[in-house]
Enzyme design. Structure first.
Site, mmCIF file in Angstrom:
data_model
loop_
_atom_site.group_PDB
_atom_site.id
_atom_site.type_symbol
_atom_site.label_atom_id
_atom_site.label_comp_id
_atom_site.label_asym_id
_atom_site.label_seq_id
_atom_site.Cartn_x
_atom_site.Cartn_y
_atom_site.Cartn_z
ATOM 1 N N ASP A 234 0.676 6.353 -101.552
ATOM 2 C CA ASP A 234 1.533 7.225 -100.744
ATOM 3 C C ASP A 234 2.978 6.753 -100.608
ATOM 4 O OD1 ASP A 234 1.218 4.999 -99.186
ATOM 5 O OD2 ASP A 234 -0.190 5.925 -97.786
ATOM 6 N N GLU B 114 -6.542 6.480 -104.766
ATOM 7 C CA GLU B 114 -6.459 6.380 -103.294
ATOM 8 C C GLU B 114 -6.009 7.727 -102.706
ATOM 9 O OE1 GLU B 114 -5.434 2.442 -101.334
ATOM 10 O OE2 GLU B 114 -4.019 3.737 -100.294
ATOM 11 N N GLU C 134 4.854 8.191 -95.604
ATOM 12 C CA GLU C 134 3.645 8.139 -96.439
ATOM 13 C C GLU C 134 2.745 9.360 -96.292
ATOM 14 O OE1 GLU C 134 4.782 5.643 -94.562
ATOM 15 O OE2 GLU C 134 5.229 4.022 -95.963
ATOM 16 N N HIS D 35 5.476 -4.086 -91.184
ATOM 17 C CA HIS D 35 6.621 -3.639 -91.987
ATOM 18 C C HIS D 35 6.911 -2.145 -91.946
ATOM 19 C CE1 HIS D 35 3.321 -2.550 -94.692
ATOM 20 N NE2 HIS D 35 4.160 -1.665 -95.193
ATOM 21 N N ARG E 286 7.967 1.683 -91.595
ATOM 22 C CA ARG E 286 9.207 2.326 -91.159
ATOM 23 C C ARG E 286 9.085 2.945 -89.769
ATOM 24 N NH1 ARG E 286 10.726 2.164 -96.501
ATOM 25 N NH2 ARG E 286 12.897 2.598 -97.024
ATOM 26 N N HIS F 293 7.799 -9.719 -94.626
ATOM 27 C CA HIS F 293 8.243 -8.777 -95.669
ATOM 28 C C HIS F 293 9.737 -8.992 -95.952
ATOM 29 C CE1 HIS F 293 9.056 -4.902 -97.560
ATOM 30 N NE2 HIS F 293 7.769 -4.587 -97.511
HETATM 31 C C1 UD1 Z 1 7.328 0.405 -99.122
HETATM 32 C C2 UD1 Z 1 6.606 1.747 -98.977
HETATM 33 C C3 UD1 Z 1 5.484 1.623 -97.972
HETATM 34 C C4 UD1 Z 1 4.566 0.454 -98.289
HETATM 35 C C5 UD1 Z 1 5.383 -0.821 -98.472
HETATM 36 C C6 UD1 Z 1 4.497 -1.944 -98.913
HETATM 37 C C7 UD1 Z 1 8.012 3.766 -99.224
HETATM 38 C C8 UD1 Z 1 8.969 4.673 -98.583
HETATM 39 N N1 UD1 Z 1 7.570 2.747 -98.465
HETATM 40 O O1 UD1 Z 1 7.941 0.124 -97.866
HETATM 41 O O2 UD1 Z 1 4.719 2.829 -97.983
HETATM 42 O O3 UD1 Z 1 3.662 0.304 -97.228
HETATM 43 O O4 UD1 Z 1 6.393 -0.600 -99.468
HETATM 44 O O5 UD1 Z 1 5.109 -3.179 -98.732
HETATM 45 O O6 UD1 Z 1 7.674 3.943 -100.361
HETATM 46 N N2 UD1 Z 1 12.784 -5.820 -100.635
HETATM 47 C C9 UD1 Z 1 13.195 -6.906 -101.385
HETATM 48 N N3 UD1 Z 1 12.340 -7.392 -102.344
HETATM 49 C C10 UD1 Z 1 11.127 -6.880 -102.574
HETATM 50 C C11 UD1 Z 1 10.708 -5.787 -101.798
HETATM 51 C C12 UD1 Z 1 11.555 -5.269 -100.843
HETATM 52 O O7 UD1 Z 1 14.287 -7.423 -101.210
HETATM 53 O O8 UD1 Z 1 10.403 -7.380 -103.447
HETATM 54 C C13 UD1 Z 1 13.698 -5.289 -99.600
HETATM 55 C C14 UD1 Z 1 14.868 -4.485 -100.191
HETATM 56 O O9 UD1 Z 1 16.018 -4.751 -99.447
HETATM 57 C C15 UD1 Z 1 14.420 -3.039 -99.954
HETATM 58 C C16 UD1 Z 1 13.676 -3.176 -98.636
HETATM 59 O O10 UD1 Z 1 12.968 -4.410 -98.749
HETATM 60 O O11 UD1 Z 1 15.511 -2.141 -99.878
HETATM 61 C C17 UD1 Z 1 12.701 -2.076 -98.293
HETATM 62 O O12 UD1 Z 1 11.849 -1.772 -99.391
HETATM 63 P P1 UD1 Z 1 11.191 -0.302 -99.495
HETATM 64 O O13 UD1 Z 1 10.327 -0.246 -100.690
HETATM 65 O O14 UD1 Z 1 12.233 0.732 -99.372
HETATM 66 O O15 UD1 Z 1 10.349 -0.184 -98.159
HETATM 67 P P2 UD1 Z 1 9.065 -0.969 -97.693
HETATM 68 O O16 UD1 Z 1 9.169 -1.148 -96.227
HETATM 69 O O17 UD1 Z 1 8.838 -2.128 -98.569
HETATM 70 N N1 UDP Z 2 0.003 -9.220 -99.327
HETATM 71 C C1 UDP Z 2 0.386 -10.260 -100.132
HETATM 72 N N2 UDP Z 2 1.282 -11.185 -99.658
HETATM 73 C C2 UDP Z 2 1.820 -11.089 -98.413
HETATM 74 C C3 UDP Z 2 1.434 -10.004 -97.588
HETATM 75 C C4 UDP Z 2 0.525 -9.073 -98.086
HETATM 76 O O1 UDP Z 2 -0.077 -10.410 -101.261
HETATM 77 O O2 UDP Z 2 2.621 -11.950 -98.053
HETATM 78 C C5 UDP Z 2 -0.953 -8.221 -99.853
HETATM 79 C C6 UDP Z 2 -2.128 -7.880 -98.975
HETATM 80 O O3 UDP Z 2 -3.204 -8.783 -99.176
HETATM 81 C C7 UDP Z 2 -2.455 -6.469 -99.438
HETATM 82 C C8 UDP Z 2 -1.093 -5.894 -99.748
HETATM 83 O O4 UDP Z 2 -0.236 -7.003 -99.975
HETATM 84 O O5 UDP Z 2 -3.211 -6.501 -100.641
HETATM 85 C C9 UDP Z 2 -0.597 -5.055 -98.620
HETATM 86 O O6 UDP Z 2 0.722 -4.736 -98.819
HETATM 87 P P1 UDP Z 2 1.663 -4.199 -97.679
HETATM 88 O O7 UDP Z 2 1.132 -4.607 -96.361
HETATM 89 O O8 UDP Z 2 3.034 -4.598 -98.046
HETATM 90 O O9 UDP Z 2 1.591 -2.614 -97.864
HETATM 91 P P2 UDP Z 2 0.619 -1.484 -97.313
HETATM 92 O O10 UDP Z 2 -0.777 -1.829 -97.690
HETATM 93 O O11 UDP Z 2 0.831 -1.377 -95.849
HETATM 94 O O12 UDP Z 2 1.110 -0.252 -97.995
#
Ligand code: UD1
Ligand code: UDP
Length: 382
Positions: free
Chosen positions: A98, A120, A134, A210, A212, A243
């Site tokens: 999602d 999923e 999502e 984490h 939003r 995160h």
């Molecule tokens: C995204 C997904 C969310 C999911 C989450 C898992 C959307 C809108 N949101 O949210 O559904 O639960 O991923 O973790 O698709 N960043 C880094 N390095 C990384 C990853 C992220 O620097 O490897 C930072 C960047 O500044 C980026 C910010 O995190 O702009 C947010 O990342 P983003 O993918 O937009 O949102 P998440 O909260 O990670």
């Molecule tokens: N996870 C990981 N390292 C971390 C935190 C989470 O490998 O430091 C794994 C966790 O075990 C799970 C997945 O990341 O498999 C969950 O991701 P996240 O919570 O970012 O996203 P969501 O599931 O909420 O979309």
């Protein structure tokens, strides 16, 4: 004979963890060719998963920006996928879950009239703004998809109620397949802080947060609740892999940065995370994936959200929705810390989300769809 080209599109950490075993299963099928298109919505957190599972992307759109907006993720993905789809000419595109990558990946497939498989599928809260974005992403993908791979019976029922087109399969969640390869009794952490933790005499709580819709006051409340719990329980150690999102880090480090026995660490790789959860006392999180993984490990999960699209673990008694108010989080977590009976009631290993064979069922379903077999896979049953 021409192989069926299946292109998996993913870009965030959880998608990669849950698609990795499926990509491997597809590659092992003699009549299928597996391709990966990474959007790079996450960078470090995606690369870490690819490394652990020893996978490489065939395409990488590399779209991530600091504090990226939903519009940027979506438009950059759609633009980038145009040429990828034209070049790769997949017979089927798989998306997962999602995220914005999921939605934009499916929309690109639709624009090119490539059939879509949704892994999923069918999770719902019914509230378009929670989780945000999502819930709307998965609703929109369900309308576009041709093959729906639902983890549970309830997920499939959601789709039937919405009268979605295409075939629905109940497969179990691929997260449980992934865990088969990561958890080991003799695992040694490479993160120093985790090696130094005493899991015997201390009670280790794993925290992540984490989402939003939790930005702002809810996240502030959650952080204060964690601080209060640690201060009132001297044998508790919190491990919180934070995160990489700047919005999250600013809030977390601002409130918990100097709290004793709260270990704020960078995200750990998936092997470290799964083995950490396997050894902890309990999990407090707003993550989707952790809600699925912790019950399989017999660890109570307190879900710090107002709703959840994953009611199965709550029904099984191993997860509890605790909301986003400080007092209520402290009260319900306190119960688990102070009452052995309350803890024992929740700390039981259940597998409502899968049996570790979801990927096999998905590949069989794809083979059936393309006429490679006349055997439709049997549904996953709890
Ligand atoms: C995204 C997904 C969310 C999911 C989450 C898992 C959307 C809108 N949101 O949210 O559904 O639960 O991923 O973790 O698709 N960043 C880094 N390095 C990384 C990853 C992220 O620097 O490897 C930072 C960047 O500044 C980026 C910010 O995190 O702009 C947010 O990342 P983003 O993918 O937009 O949102 P998440 O909260 O990670
Ligand atoms: N996870 C990981 N390292 C971390 C935190 C989470 O490998 O430091 C794994 C966790 O075990 C799970 C997945 O990341 O498999 C969950 O991701 P996240 O919570 O970012 O996203 P969501 O599931 O909420 O979309």
């Amino acid at each position: 004979m021409k192989k069926i080209r299946v292109m998996s599109v993913f870009g965030t950490r959880p998608e990669a963890i849950k698609m990795a075993p499926l990509v491997k299963e597809l590659a092992a099928h003699p009549q299928m060719e597996s391709l990966c298109c990474l959007t790079g919505q996450h960078r470090e957190m995606l690369d870490s998963v690819m490394e652990i599972f020893q996978l490489k992307g065939d395409y990488d759109l590399n779209i991530m920006e600091k504090q990226q907006t939903l519009t940027k993720i979506t438009t950059k993905t759609i633009l980038g996928m145009d040429s990828v789809i034209e070049e790769a000419k997949p017979d089927l595109i798989l998306v997962h879950g999602d995220t914005s990558t999921t939605f934009a990946g499916a929309l690109s497939a639709f624009y090119h009239q490539v059939p879509i498989g949704h892994v999923e599928a069918g999770l719902r809260t019914g509230d378009k703004y929670s989780p945000y974005p999502e819930e709307m992403n998965r609703v929109l993908v369900s309308d576009m998809a041709d093959l729906h791979f639902s983890p549970t019976k309830a997920n499939a029922e959601n789709l039937r109620r919405e009268d979605v087109k295409g075939q629905i399969f109940i497969t179990g969640n691929t997260a449980i397949d992934a865990m088969k390869t990561t958890i080991r009794d003799d695992f040694v952490f490479s993160t120093q802080c985790l090696n130094e933790l005493d899991f015997q005499s201390k009670r280790v709580i794993v925290v992540t947060c984490h989402r939003r819709e939790n930005y702002g006051q809810p996240m502030v409340n959650i952080m204060h609740a964690i601080a209060e719990l640690v201060e009132s329980h001297p044998d508790v150690e919190v491990v919180y892999p934070v995160h990489l999102s700047p919005a999250v880090r600013e809030c977390v480090f601002g409130i918990l940065g100097n709290v004793d026995r709260v270990h704020l660490i960078d995200p750990v790789n998936v092997e470290e995370m799964h083995n950490l959860m396997a050894r902890c006392y309990m999990v407090m999180t707003d993550s989707g994936g952790l809600q699925e993984e912790a019950p399989a490990l017999g660890k109570p999960v307190l879900v710090m959200r107002r709703e959840t699209e994953r009611p199965e673990a709550i029904a099984a008694g191993t997860a509890k929705l605790v909301g986003v108010e400080q007092a209520e989080i402290v009260r319900l977590a306190g119960e688990l810390l102070d009452s052995e009976a309350a803890y024992a009631k929740m700390a039981k290993a259940v597998n409502p989300y899968g049996d570790g064979n979801a990927c096999g069922r998905i590949v069989e379903a794809i083979a059936w769809h393309f006429g490679l077999t006349d055997h439709r896979p049997a549904d996953f049953q709890v």
